[in-house]
Scaffold this motif. Structure first.
Motif, PDB file in Angstrom:
ATOM      1  N   LYS A 155       0.934  -1.154   0.034  1.00  0.00           N
ATOM      2  CA  LYS A 155      -0.187   0.028  -0.112  1.00  0.00           C
ATOM      3  C   LYS A 155       0.870   1.298   0.089  1.00  0.00           C
ATOM      4  O   LYS A 155       2.240   1.221   0.333  1.00  0.00           O
ATOM      5  N   PRO A 200      13.287 -11.303   8.743  1.00  0.00           N
ATOM      6  CA  PRO A 200      13.522 -12.640   9.623  1.00  0.00           C
ATOM      7  C   PRO A 200      12.673 -13.718   9.114  1.00  0.00           C
ATOM      8  O   PRO A 200      11.169 -13.516   8.797  1.00  0.00           O
ATOM      9  N   LEU A 251       5.777 -11.338  10.579  1.00  0.00           N
ATOM     10  CA  LEU A 251       4.348 -11.429  10.624  1.00  0.00           C
ATOM     11  C   LEU A 251       3.587 -12.380  10.145  1.00  0.00           C
ATOM     12  O   LEU A 251       2.429 -12.797  10.765  1.00  0.00           O
ATOM     13  N   LYS A 266       9.499 -12.197  -1.625  1.00  0.00           N
ATOM     14  CA  LYS A 266       9.205 -10.594  -1.265  1.00  0.00           C
ATOM     15  C   LYS A 266       9.605  -9.976  -2.707  1.00  0.00           C
ATOM     16  O   LYS A 266      10.482 -10.080  -3.490  1.00  0.00           O
ATOM     17  N   PRO A 285       9.568  -3.782  -0.744  1.00  0.00           N
ATOM     18  CA  PRO A 285      10.778  -3.401   0.021  1.00  0.00           C
ATOM     19  C   PRO A 285      10.456  -3.663   1.367  1.00  0.00           C
ATOM     20  O   PRO A 285       9.287  -3.208   1.928  1.00  0.00           O
ATOM     21  N   ALA A 286      11.151  -3.862   2.297  1.00  0.00           N
ATOM     22  CA  ALA A 286      11.188  -4.241   3.749  1.00  0.00           C
ATOM     23  C   ALA A 286      11.377  -2.844   4.309  1.00  0.00           C
ATOM     24  O   ALA A 286      12.064  -1.981   3.833  1.00  0.00           O
ATOM     25  N   ALA A 287      10.617  -2.578   5.448  1.00  0.00           N
ATOM     26  CA  ALA A 287      10.774  -1.257   6.343  1.00  0.00           C
ATOM     27  C   ALA A 287      10.709  -0.164   5.428  1.00  0.00           C
ATOM     28  O   ALA A 287      11.483   0.875   5.312  1.00  0.00           O
ATOM     29  N   GLY A 291       7.654   1.615   4.519  1.00  0.00           N
ATOM     30  CA  GLY A 291       6.373   2.542   4.591  1.00  0.00           C
ATOM     31  C   GLY A 291       5.311   1.719   3.451  1.00  0.00           C
ATOM     32  O   GLY A 291       4.178   2.607   3.222  1.00  0.00           O
ATOM     33  N   MET A 292       5.262   0.417   2.958  1.00  0.00           N
ATOM     34  CA  MET A 292       4.343   0.041   2.067  1.00  0.00           C
ATOM     35  C   MET A 292       3.652  -1.258   2.743  1.00  0.00           C
ATOM     36  O   MET A 292       3.135  -1.884   1.992  1.00  0.00           O
ATOM     37  N   ASP A 299      -1.824  -1.747  10.541  1.00  0.00           N
ATOM     38  CA  ASP A 299      -2.176  -1.741   9.061  1.00  0.00           C
ATOM     39  C   ASP A 299      -2.872  -3.077   8.442  1.00  0.00           C
ATOM     40  O   ASP A 299      -3.134  -3.461   7.667  1.00  0.00           O
TER      41      ASP A 299
HETATM   42  P1  ATP Z   1       4.299  -0.411   7.686  1.00  0.00           P
HETATM   43  O1  ATP Z   1       4.081   0.554   6.180  1.00  0.00           O
HETATM   44  O2  ATP Z   1       2.923  -1.171   8.031  1.00  0.00           O
HETATM   45  O3  ATP Z   1       4.687   0.619   8.915  1.00  0.00           O
HETATM   46  P2  ATP Z   1       6.631  -1.093   6.633  1.00  0.00           P
HETATM   47  O4  ATP Z   1       6.472  -1.208   5.219  1.00  0.00           O
HETATM   48  O5  ATP Z   1       7.405   0.102   7.068  1.00  0.00           O
HETATM   49  O6  ATP Z   1       5.370  -1.117   7.375  1.00  0.00           O
HETATM   50  P3  ATP Z   1       7.760  -3.819   6.945  1.00  0.00           P
HETATM   51  O7  ATP Z   1       8.108  -4.115   5.769  1.00  0.00           O
HETATM   52  O8  ATP Z   1       6.302  -4.192   7.535  1.00  0.00           O
HETATM   53  O9  ATP Z   1       7.621  -1.910   7.258  1.00  0.00           O
HETATM   54  O10 ATP Z   1       9.007  -4.274   7.751  1.00  0.00           O
HETATM   55  C1  ATP Z   1       9.101  -3.576   9.176  1.00  0.00           C
HETATM   56  C2  ATP Z   1       9.976  -4.839   9.957  1.00  0.00           C
HETATM   57  O11 ATP Z   1       9.058  -5.832  10.216  1.00  0.00           O
HETATM   58  C3  ATP Z   1      11.121  -5.327   9.188  1.00  0.00           C
HETATM   59  O12 ATP Z   1      12.322  -4.427   9.260  1.00  0.00           O
HETATM   60  C4  ATP Z   1      11.151  -6.639   9.370  1.00  0.00           C
HETATM   61  O13 ATP Z   1      12.042  -7.044  10.381  1.00  0.00           O
HETATM   62  C5  ATP Z   1       9.993  -7.026   9.986  1.00  0.00           C
HETATM   63  N1  ATP Z   1       9.045  -7.974   9.457  1.00  0.00           N
HETATM   64  C6  ATP Z   1       8.240  -9.049  10.037  1.00  0.00           C
HETATM   65  N2  ATP Z   1       7.704  -9.838   9.028  1.00  0.00           N
HETATM   66  C7  ATP Z   1       7.911  -9.204   7.955  1.00  0.00           C
HETATM   67  C8  ATP Z   1       7.606  -9.612   6.556  1.00  0.00           C
HETATM   68  N3  ATP Z   1       6.902 -10.821   6.201  1.00  0.00           N
HETATM   69  N4  ATP Z   1       8.002  -8.568   5.397  1.00  0.00           N
HETATM   70  C9  ATP Z   1       8.729  -7.822   5.625  1.00  0.00           C
HETATM   71  N5  ATP Z   1       9.190  -7.483   7.054  1.00  0.00           N
HETATM   72  C10 ATP Z   1       8.710  -8.229   8.002  1.00  0.00           C
END
Ligand code: ATP
Length: 290
Positions: A11, A63, A69, A93, A96-98, A100-101, A138
């Motif tokens: 998102k 992780p 999650l 995946k 991208p992790a962490a 904001g999506m 979220d």
């Molecule tokens: P939001 O927009 O909901 O705040 P985000 O996009 O900023 O989330 P995520 O991609 O959910 O952040 O990742 C945040 C942290 O969650 C990561 O640093 C990672 O260690 C942990 N995490 C746990 N499960 C997952 C997963 N399935 N995918 C990505 N990150 C995960």
């Protein structure tokens, strides 16, 4: 049925406001959430009895254990229905992790939906929402797709009209932002600055613009209260915003707690050029159409 495959969509936030805090510390939000066609693949497979829970993920930054999650979602579903977990979860995946999506949140939501199907649990929407909310603010939205207003701590969801036709370029710089850090930085900022000195996005005007399906008007009312505090620490986000605007975006905004930035374009050719100008080696980038 031995396995279920689900696409887990990311998102962006067309609007994000923080309107208060509950006594337990949770932030009260008003967010306009928009599903984007950037997705992870989730496969949940039945294992033999007593095989427990296993998880694999192709992104080493994420992780692949009980901190994930998707794993947490499986544990919560099994606990609620008194099921001994014997599944394997595999995550490919692309989000991208962490960033904001909602990358983690959407994987968690996908596992709730997948287990409901695999185990024929016939969960009600409310039962799924309860588990989702205990995973994160979220996650209830991620059980759905489209454009939603999320209020309360994210649990109060109102369906909004789909985003009017436009192109979107999404750019993720090569660093992550911790969501808890961003909210803490906002709290400190709001304590130091009087309420009338902060610029809250007008989520009601954004809603009206979405109703009218006028992209320029929607763009004019998009805003994210976290952007000012996060960009002070990560100025590269402002640089990406500027590059998107210079390439013809009617608006460029940070999504969630960042660092991902998205630009809205009324001209698809300009969007394509903007997409190409970000170096693939340095940036995660996506172009999606609405
Ligand atoms: P939001 O927009 O909901 O705040 P985000 O996009 O900023 O989330 P995520 O991609 O959910 O952040 O990742 C945040 C942290 O969650 C990561 O640093 C990672 O260690 C942990 N995490 C746990 N499960 C997952 C997963 N399935 N995918 C990505 N990150 C995960």
């Amino acid at each position: 049925m031995e396995e279920v495959f689900r696409k887990a969509y990311g998102k962006v936030n067309l609007g994000l406001d923080v309107v208060g805090r509950r006594p337990d510390g949770y932030h009260l939000v008003r967010m306009v959430m928009q599903t984007v066609d950037v997705s992870d693949d989730i496969v949940v497979r039945r294992g033999s009895a007593g095989s427990g829970l296993t998880l694999s993920c192709d992104n080493p930054e994420v992780p692949a254990d009980e901190r994930n999650l998707a794993w947490k979602a499986a544990v919560l579903v099994c606990r609620k229905y008194g099921i001994e977990p014997s599944f394997s979860i595999s995550i490919t995946k692309r989000i991208p992790a962490a960033a904001g999506m909602a990358g983690g949140s959407t994987d968690g939501a996908a596992v709730i939906l997948a287990l409901n199907e695999l185990l024929e649990l016939n969960m009600t929407e409310q039962e799924m929402d309860e588990i989702a909310l205990s995973l994160g603010a979220d996650v209830p939205f991620c059980l759905r797709q489209g454009t939603y207003l999320a209020e309360g701590i994210g649990e109060k969801l109102t369906k909004l009209p789909d985003l009017a036709p436009c192109s979107m370029v999404i750019v993720k710089p090569p660093f992550g932002v911790s969501t808890p850090w961003a909210y803490k930085a906002l709290d400190e900022y709001l304590e130091a600055v009087p309420e009338n000195g902060t610029v809250h996005p007008d989520i009601d005007l954004l809603r009206k613009a979405l109703d009218r399906k006028d992209v320029s008007d929607i763009a004019a009312h998009m805003g994210n209260i976290l952007e000012a505090v996060v960009t002070r620490e990560y100025p590269e986000i402002l640089d990406i915003k500027k590059r998107l605007i210079d390439k013809g975006a009617v608006k460029a905004l940070m999504s969630g707690s960042g660092p991902t930035v998205f630009g809205i374009f009324t001209d698809d050719k300009a969007a394509q050029e903007a997409f190409l100008c970000f170096e693939g080696g340095r940036y995660g980038k996506f172009k999606v159409e609405f």
